[in-house]
Write a protein that holds these residues in place. Structure first.
Motif, PDB file in Angstrom:
ATOM      1  N   SER A  62       0.326 -92.471 -81.094  1.00  0.00           N
ATOM      2  CA  SER A  62      -0.057 -92.157 -82.459  1.00  0.00           C
ATOM      3  C   SER A  62      -0.602 -90.744 -82.479  1.00  0.00           C
ATOM      4  O   SER A  62      -1.126 -90.258 -81.473  1.00  0.00           O
ATOM      5  N   CYS A  63      -0.450 -90.090 -83.611  1.00  0.00           N
ATOM      6  CA  CYS A  63      -0.966 -88.731 -83.703  1.00  0.00           C
ATOM      7  C   CYS A  63      -1.858 -88.596 -84.932  1.00  0.00           C
ATOM      8  O   CYS A  63      -1.714 -89.320 -85.913  1.00  0.00           O
ATOM      9  N   CYS A  64      -2.766 -87.667 -84.834  1.00  0.00           N
ATOM     10  CA  CYS A  64      -3.743 -87.411 -85.884  1.00  0.00           C
ATOM     11  C   CYS A  64      -3.076 -86.539 -86.950  1.00  0.00           C
ATOM     12  O   CYS A  64      -2.703 -85.400 -86.671  1.00  0.00           O
ATOM     13  N   GLN A  65      -2.899 -87.093 -88.148  1.00  0.00           N
ATOM     14  CA  GLN A  65      -2.272 -86.325 -89.228  1.00  0.00           C
ATOM     15  C   GLN A  65      -2.781 -86.753 -90.586  1.00  0.00           C
ATOM     16  O   GLN A  65      -3.520 -87.723 -90.702  1.00  0.00           O
ATOM     17  N   GLU A  66      -2.377 -86.010 -91.601  1.00  0.00           N
ATOM     18  CA  GLU A  66      -2.881 -86.250 -92.942  1.00  0.00           C
ATOM     19  C   GLU A  66      -2.433 -87.606 -93.480  1.00  0.00           C
ATOM     20  O   GLU A  66      -1.323 -88.047 -93.212  1.00  0.00           O
ATOM     21  N   VAL A  67      -3.344 -88.271 -94.198  1.00  0.00           N
ATOM     22  CA  VAL A  67      -3.043 -89.552 -94.837  1.00  0.00           C
ATOM     23  C   VAL A  67      -3.105 -89.382 -96.346  1.00  0.00           C
ATOM     24  O   VAL A  67      -2.245 -89.865 -97.072  1.00  0.00           O
ATOM     25  N   VAL A  68      -4.136 -88.692 -96.829  1.00  0.00           N
ATOM     26  CA  VAL A  68      -4.296 -88.429 -98.259  1.00  0.00           C
ATOM     27  C   VAL A  68      -4.471 -86.925 -98.454  1.00  0.00           C
ATOM     28  O   VAL A  68      -5.308 -86.307 -97.800  1.00  0.00           O
ATOM     29  N   THR A  69      -3.665 -86.348 -99.358  1.00  0.00           N
ATOM     30  CA  THR A  69      -3.779 -84.923 -99.670  1.00  0.00           C
ATOM     31  C   THR A  69      -3.880 -84.733-101.178  1.00  0.00           C
ATOM     32  O   THR A  69      -3.559 -85.637-101.958  1.00  0.00           O
ATOM     33  N   SER A  70      -4.320 -83.567-101.567  1.00  0.00           N
ATOM     34  CA  SER A  70      -4.356 -83.211-102.986  1.00  0.00           C
ATOM     35  C   SER A  70      -4.054 -81.725-103.103  1.00  0.00           C
ATOM     36  O   SER A  70      -4.197 -80.969-102.142  1.00  0.00           O
ATOM     37  N   GLU A  71      -3.604 -81.324-104.274  1.00  0.00           N
ATOM     38  CA  GLU A  71      -3.353 -79.907-104.518  1.00  0.00           C
ATOM     39  C   GLU A  71      -4.606 -79.274-105.082  1.00  0.00           C
ATOM     40  O   GLU A  71      -5.290 -79.871-105.917  1.00  0.00           O
ATOM     41  N   ARG A  72      -4.901 -78.080-104.615  1.00  0.00           N
ATOM     42  CA  ARG A  72      -6.035 -77.316-105.123  1.00  0.00           C
ATOM     43  C   ARG A  72      -5.528 -75.962-105.584  1.00  0.00           C
ATOM     44  O   ARG A  72      -4.538 -75.447-105.062  1.00  0.00           O
ATOM     45  N   GLN A  73      -6.235 -75.405-106.542  1.00  0.00           N
ATOM     46  CA  GLN A  73      -5.870 -74.085-107.044  1.00  0.00           C
ATOM     47  C   GLN A  73      -7.051 -73.140-106.939  1.00  0.00           C
ATOM     48  O   GLN A  73      -8.195 -73.541-107.172  1.00  0.00           O
ATOM     49  N   ILE A  74      -6.748 -71.910-106.569  1.00  0.00           N
ATOM     50  CA  ILE A  74      -7.753 -70.862-106.530  1.00  0.00           C
ATOM     51  C   ILE A  74      -7.173 -69.612-107.177  1.00  0.00           C
ATOM     52  O   ILE A  74      -5.949 -69.492-107.308  1.00  0.00           O
ATOM     53  N   GLN A  75      -8.038 -68.707-107.547  1.00  0.00           N
ATOM     54  CA  GLN A  75      -7.604 -67.432-108.109  1.00  0.00           C
ATOM     55  C   GLN A  75      -7.600 -66.386-107.004  1.00  0.00           C
ATOM     56  O   GLN A  75      -8.555 -66.280-106.235  1.00  0.00           O
ATOM     57  N   LEU A  76      -6.514 -65.620-106.930  1.00  0.00           N
ATOM     58  CA  LEU A  76      -6.416 -64.508-106.002  1.00  0.00           C
ATOM     59  C   LEU A  76      -6.440 -63.213-106.803  1.00  0.00           C
ATOM     60  O   LEU A  76      -5.801 -63.116-107.857  1.00  0.00           O
ATOM     61  N   THR A  77      -7.173 -62.231-106.318  1.00  0.00           N
ATOM     62  CA  THR A  77      -7.269 -60.939-106.997  1.00  0.00           C
ATOM     63  C   THR A  77      -6.327 -59.951-106.327  1.00  0.00           C
ATOM     64  O   THR A  77      -6.311 -59.818-105.099  1.00  0.00           O
ATOM     65  N   CYS A  78      -5.546 -59.258-107.158  1.00  0.00           N
ATOM     66  CA  CYS A  78      -4.577 -58.289-106.665  1.00  0.00           C
ATOM     67  C   CYS A  78      -5.182 -56.884-106.706  1.00  0.00           C
ATOM     68  O   CYS A  78      -6.226 -56.660-107.326  1.00  0.00           O
ATOM     69  N   LYS A  79      -4.513 -55.923-106.061  1.00  0.00           N
ATOM     70  CA  LYS A  79      -5.014 -54.553-105.981  1.00  0.00           C
ATOM     71  C   LYS A  79      -5.145 -53.892-107.347  1.00  0.00           C
ATOM     72  O   LYS A  79      -5.999 -53.036-107.548  1.00  0.00           O
ATOM     73  N   ASP A  80      -4.310 -54.311-108.304  1.00  0.00           N
ATOM     74  CA  ASP A  80      -4.381 -53.717-109.651  1.00  0.00           C
ATOM     75  C   ASP A  80      -5.361 -54.471-110.552  1.00  0.00           C
ATOM     76  O   ASP A  80      -5.324 -54.346-111.764  1.00  0.00           O
ATOM     77  N   ASN A  81      -6.255 -55.279-109.944  1.00  0.00           N
ATOM     78  CA  ASN A  81      -7.285 -56.079-110.627  1.00  0.00           C
ATOM     79  C   ASN A  81      -6.745 -57.218-111.497  1.00  0.00           C
ATOM     80  O   ASN A  81      -7.488 -57.786-112.296  1.00  0.00           O
ATOM     81  N   THR A  82      -5.475 -57.568-111.331  1.00  0.00           N
ATOM     82  CA  THR A  82      -4.960 -58.748-112.017  1.00  0.00           C
ATOM     83  C   THR A  82      -5.229 -59.947-111.103  1.00  0.00           C
ATOM     84  O   THR A  82      -5.516 -59.799-109.914  1.00  0.00           O
ATOM     85  N   GLU A  83      -5.122 -61.134-111.676  1.00  0.00           N
ATOM     86  CA  GLU A  83      -5.326 -62.348-110.898  1.00  0.00           C
ATOM     87  C   GLU A  83      -4.107 -63.239-110.987  1.00  0.00           C
ATOM     88  O   GLU A  83      -3.430 -63.275-112.022  1.00  0.00           O
TER      89      GLU A  83
END
Length: 123
Positions: A62-83
């Motif tokens: 048996s191997c250790c692996q994901e059983v339950v996952t979820s999607e998460r969102q974050i904001q990334l900032t770009c060099k031109d100050n857009t997100e």
């Protein structure tokens, strides 16, 4: 005491979620703060033992692996100050899941008794 316990096989594997704080980068943009990225790590039971009933070696992996996952969102900032919104997979729960660990019985590189002949020197 069971045979597996006598052989030292763990009954309770220690497979857990671990986190690492990283800066997330994508498309030339990055997170302002560190983001906790998850992973599964730890030991799970793996053993081989002789089965008198089957007259063969019994394998369990048996191997250790994901059983339950979820999607998460974050904001990334770009060099031109857009997100931009970045979506990633977060591991909520890990567990020991059975995998196939059957031997290479049909491999040509397997050393069988017929292939392991000793050589004798002639005098």
């Amino acid at each position: 005491m069971s045979l597996l316990t006598a052989l030292g096989v763990e009954k309770r594997p220690s497979c857990n979620v671990s986190t690492t704080a990283v800066l997330v980068e994508s498309q030339g943009c990055r997170s302002k703060d560190l983001v906790n990225i998850t992973a599964c790590s730890g030991a799970c039971s793996t053993y081989t033992l002789y089965s008198a009933k089957m007259k063969a070696l019994e394998h369990s992996c048996s191997c250790c692996q994901e059983v339950v996952t979820s999607e998460r969102q974050i904001q990334l900032t770009c060099k031109d100050n857009t997100e931009i919104t970045y979506t990633y997979i977060h591991i909520d729960t890990c567990g020991c899941l059975e995998v196939d660990c059957s031997p290479f019985a049909h491999s040509e590189t397997t050393n069988t008794p017929s292939r392991m002949r000793s050589r004798r020197r002639r005098r």
